[in-house]
Design a protein around this motif. Structure first.
Motif, PDB file in Angstrom:
ATOM      1  N   SER A  38       0.828  -1.206   0.000  1.00  0.00           N
ATOM      2  CA  SER A  38       0.000   0.000   0.000  1.00  0.00           C
ATOM      3  C   SER A  38       0.864   1.259   0.000  1.00  0.00           C
ATOM      4  O   SER A  38       0.552   2.236  -0.694  1.00  0.00           O
ATOM      5  CB  SER A  38      -0.944  -0.003   1.204  1.00  0.00           C
ATOM      6  OG  SER A  38      -0.255   0.226   2.419  1.00  0.00           O
ATOM      7  N   ASP A  41       2.336   1.675  -3.499  1.00  0.00           N
ATOM      8  CA  ASP A  41       1.311   2.146  -4.438  1.00  0.00           C
ATOM      9  C   ASP A  41       1.025   3.634  -4.259  1.00  0.00           C
ATOM     10  O   ASP A  41       0.859   4.372  -5.241  1.00  0.00           O
ATOM     11  CB  ASP A  41       0.025   1.344  -4.260  1.00  0.00           C
ATOM     12  CG  ASP A  41       0.140  -0.084  -4.769  1.00  0.00           C
ATOM     13  OD1 ASP A  41       1.112  -0.374  -5.483  1.00  0.00           O
ATOM     14  OD2 ASP A  41      -0.739  -0.904  -4.436  1.00  0.00           O
ATOM     15  N   ILE A  42       0.965   4.082  -3.008  1.00  0.00           N
ATOM     16  CA  ILE A  42       0.713   5.504  -2.742  1.00  0.00           C
ATOM     17  C   ILE A  42       1.840   6.358  -3.312  1.00  0.00           C
ATOM     18  O   ILE A  42       1.608   7.361  -3.992  1.00  0.00           O
ATOM     19  CB  ILE A  42       0.571   5.753  -1.225  1.00  0.00           C
ATOM     20  CG1 ILE A  42      -0.722   5.130  -0.694  1.00  0.00           C
ATOM     21  CG2 ILE A  42       0.594   7.254  -0.917  1.00  0.00           C
ATOM     22  CD1 ILE A  42      -0.809   5.078   0.815  1.00  0.00           C
ATOM     23  N   LYS A  44       4.064   5.578  -5.640  1.00  0.00           N
ATOM     24  CA  LYS A  44       4.138   5.512  -7.102  1.00  0.00           C
ATOM     25  C   LYS A  44       3.066   6.375  -7.756  1.00  0.00           C
ATOM     26  O   LYS A  44       3.227   6.848  -8.883  1.00  0.00           O
ATOM     27  CB  LYS A  44       4.010   4.063  -7.572  1.00  0.00           C
ATOM     28  CG  LYS A  44       5.282   3.259  -7.382  1.00  0.00           C
ATOM     29  CD  LYS A  44       5.173   1.878  -8.015  1.00  0.00           C
ATOM     30  CE  LYS A  44       6.508   1.149  -7.949  1.00  0.00           C
ATOM     31  NZ  LYS A  44       6.437  -0.194  -8.565  1.00  0.00           N
ATOM     32  N   GLY A  45       1.968   6.597  -7.039  1.00  0.00           N
ATOM     33  CA  GLY A  45       0.923   7.452  -7.562  1.00  0.00           C
ATOM     34  C   GLY A  45       1.272   8.927  -7.510  1.00  0.00           C
ATOM     35  O   GLY A  45       0.646   9.748  -8.183  1.00  0.00           O
ATOM     36  N   ALA A  46       2.285   9.285  -6.711  1.00  0.00           N
ATOM     37  CA  ALA A  46       2.650  10.695  -6.531  1.00  0.00           C
ATOM     38  C   ALA A  46       4.017  11.040  -7.104  1.00  0.00           C
ATOM     39  O   ALA A  46       4.257  12.184  -7.485  1.00  0.00           O
ATOM     40  CB  ALA A  46       2.617  11.051  -5.044  1.00  0.00           C
ATOM     41  N   SER A  48       7.303  10.042  -9.786  1.00  0.00           N
ATOM     42  CA  SER A  48       7.537   9.358 -11.062  1.00  0.00           C
ATOM     43  C   SER A  48       8.623   8.299 -10.989  1.00  0.00           C
ATOM     44  O   SER A  48       8.681   7.410 -11.835  1.00  0.00           O
ATOM     45  CB  SER A  48       7.907  10.384 -12.140  1.00  0.00           C
ATOM     46  OG  SER A  48       9.079  11.102 -11.763  1.00  0.00           O
ATOM     47  N   ASP A 202      -7.739   0.121  -1.133  1.00  0.00           N
ATOM     48  CA  ASP A 202      -8.449   0.867  -2.165  1.00  0.00           C
ATOM     49  C   ASP A 202      -9.264  -0.032  -3.091  1.00  0.00           C
ATOM     50  O   ASP A 202      -9.726   0.413  -4.133  1.00  0.00           O
ATOM     51  CB  ASP A 202      -7.468   1.706  -2.997  1.00  0.00           C
ATOM     52  CG  ASP A 202      -6.470   0.855  -3.761  1.00  0.00           C
ATOM     53  OD1 ASP A 202      -6.411  -0.368  -3.511  1.00  0.00           O
ATOM     54  OD2 ASP A 202      -5.758   1.404  -4.618  1.00  0.00           O
ATOM     55  N   ARG A 365      -7.735   4.331   1.397  1.00  0.00           N
ATOM     56  CA  ARG A 365      -6.469   4.776   0.830  1.00  0.00           C
ATOM     57  C   ARG A 365      -6.472   6.274   0.519  1.00  0.00           C
ATOM     58  O   ARG A 365      -5.469   6.963   0.706  1.00  0.00           O
ATOM     59  CB  ARG A 365      -6.191   3.971  -0.444  1.00  0.00           C
ATOM     60  CG  ARG A 365      -4.904   4.287  -1.182  1.00  0.00           C
ATOM     61  CD  ARG A 365      -3.693   3.729  -0.464  1.00  0.00           C
ATOM     62  NE  ARG A 365      -3.839   2.354  -0.076  1.00  0.00           N
ATOM     63  CZ  ARG A 365      -3.662   1.299  -0.869  1.00  0.00           C
ATOM     64  NH1 ARG A 365      -3.331   1.472  -2.131  1.00  0.00           N
ATOM     65  NH2 ARG A 365      -3.781   0.073  -0.400  1.00  0.00           N
ATOM     66  N   SER A 366      -7.593   6.775   0.071  1.00  0.00           N
ATOM     67  CA  SER A 366      -7.659   8.176  -0.357  1.00  0.00           C
ATOM     68  C   SER A 366      -7.399   9.141   0.786  1.00  0.00           C
ATOM     69  O   SER A 366      -6.952  10.272   0.566  1.00  0.00           O
ATOM     70  CB  SER A 366      -9.033   8.471  -0.974  1.00  0.00           C
ATOM     71  OG  SER A 366     -10.078   8.182  -0.048  1.00  0.00           O
ATOM     72  N   GLY A 369      -3.349   8.291   2.207  1.00  0.00           N
ATOM     73  CA  GLY A 369      -2.338   8.450   1.169  1.00  0.00           C
ATOM     74  C   GLY A 369      -1.871   9.884   1.000  1.00  0.00           C
ATOM     75  O   GLY A 369      -0.673  10.149   0.833  1.00  0.00           O
ATOM     76  N   LYS A 370      -2.795  10.823   1.039  1.00  0.00           N
ATOM     77  CA  LYS A 370      -2.444  12.234   0.855  1.00  0.00           C
ATOM     78  C   LYS A 370      -1.495  12.711   1.950  1.00  0.00           C
ATOM     79  O   LYS A 370      -0.517  13.414   1.675  1.00  0.00           O
ATOM     80  CB  LYS A 370      -3.707  13.083   0.850  1.00  0.00           C
ATOM     81  CG  LYS A 370      -3.444  14.562   0.619  1.00  0.00           C
ATOM     82  CD  LYS A 370      -4.744  15.354   0.621  1.00  0.00           C
ATOM     83  CE  LYS A 370      -4.474  16.841   0.417  1.00  0.00           C
ATOM     84  NZ  LYS A 370      -5.734  17.639   0.441  1.00  0.00           N
TER      85      LYS A 370
END
Length: 387
Positions: A38, A41-42, A44-46, A48, A202, A365-366, A369-370
């Protein structure tokens, strides 16, 4: 935690993050690997450029021999056996290459034992430690449970080495992510920036497969090779289940669960199940008779996220800041467990209950994650300003 007032977005978007983890586990066979995935993933979403380097990319061979060697090595080196178990010269070379000066802006050590490699990272890189459990407390609990006097003495010495190792890791790395706020509050004062990140998910919560047996089925999901889980099921089978007169079936899911296949006719075991629907769809009631452990119980968090009612010990719920909830039944003593499971009306009520949204939202997750991304950005920005 540092405040994110004015950080340089360009630095954060171009930063290279290296995560050092101990064992590659693509199927998420235990709570620790689920939590790690998790976090990855968080990030990698933010960001590069996020890479993961594993100490062991393949399953560990000759585990018992490695454990024995680690304990003998600990007597000589002064390092704890838990860290030496993950000592690999091949991994050290890979980690050194990946984190050399100029190749990494931030190195994240996933699990305390991976901090063994912290001296290898380039001097320009910042570091974060993900502290999955209070390792010292966890292993001290195991020492207390051990009846063999010589074994207690050997393990107690290793716990002392582990305590020094943990304190040194906190002091050197300075930025630490905890799974529970209470462990963060109790942690060593040398930590510069603490952050608490609860387990998060998520995916779409699983549906029940057979609602007709609501109130007659309960389920426990967990890696049974993790000793606090094995202790929980042993206690439940030996102390509680033999006193249950109600017609219930106890489903045990996870690696190593087949060891209890013949322990009681009320128990049905499955081994490891890859499909979430197959695991979480078994029953609306999740039991967590956990007596030992540290951090946050990942499967308890996942049960709440999936909308399952809980029958749990206070230990199983530690570190979770949940609001009082009719769907979360806290049972402290054996007699409370027996009374609850012998009450068909209570079980039917629990089978219809769903944890409150405010409690389920803790693990979305939302939300978490932030905050994690902001925490990482702040550390990177501090590095850029000071550098």
């Amino acid at each position: 935690m540092m405040k994110a007032d004015n950080f340089d977005k360009s630095i954060c978007s171009s930063a290279r993050l290296i995560i050092i983890s101990h064992v590659k586990d693509e199927v998420g066979s235990n709570g620790g690997s689920v939590y790690t995935r998790s976090v990855v993933d968080i990030l990698k979403g933010a960001f590069s450029d996020v890479q993961t380097v594993y100490v062991h990319e393949n399953p560990i061979n000759f585990k018992k021999l490695r454990i024995v060697a680690a304990f003998f090595g600990a007597l000589v080196s002064g390092l704890p056996a838990k860290a030496l178990y993950f000592l690999s010269y091949k991994a050290a070379r890979r980690i050194k290459r990946a984190t050399a000066v100029g190749r990494a802006d931030l190195v994240i050590f996933d699990h305390l034992e991976t901090s063994l490699y912290s001296r290898l990272i380039g001097w320009k890189a910042r570091a974060i430690l993900i502290q999955h459990n209070d390792e010292v407390k966890l292993h001290a609990n195991r020492v207390d449970e051990l009846k063999w006097r010589l074994g207690r003495s050997i393990l107690a010495s290793d716990v002392a080495r582990l305590a020094k190792f943990q304190c040194k890791a906190f002091e050197q790395i300075k930025n630490v992510i905890f799974l529970s706020a209470d462990e963060a509050a109790a942690a060593d004062g040398t930590i510069a920036n603490k952050f608490t990140l609860l387990p998060s998910f998520d995916y779409q919560p699983a549906r029940l497969r057979n609602a007709s047996r609501a109130g007659k089925d309960v389920v426990f999901i967990g890696n049974m090779n993790w000793w606090p889980n094995a202790d929980a099921i042993n206690w439940f089978v030996n102390e509680v289940l033999s006193l249950i007169e109600n017609d219930i079936t106890v489903h045990v899911v996870g690696h190593g669960s087949h060891r209890w296949n013949q322990s009681n006719p009320r128990i049905k075991t499955y081994g490891f199940v890859e499909s979430r629907e197959d695991a979480w769809g078994i029953s609306p009631i999740f039991i967590a008779p956990v007596r030992l452990g540290a951090g946050v119980n990942i499967k308890v968090a996942e049960a709440i996220y999936n909308g399952r009612a809980l029958i749990a010990t206070p230990q199983a719920l530690r570190g979770i800041p949940f609001e009082k909830d009719e769907a979360i039944a806290v049972m402290e003593s054996k007699s409370e467990w027996v009374d609850c499971l012998n009450d068909p009306l209570r079980l039917e009520e629990l089978a219809q209950a769903i944890p409150k949204d405010i409690n389920r939202d803790l693990f979305r997750r939302s939300l978490g994650g932030k905050s994690l991304v902001e925490y990482v950005e702040n550390i990177l920005t501090a590095r850029a300003i000071q550098g």
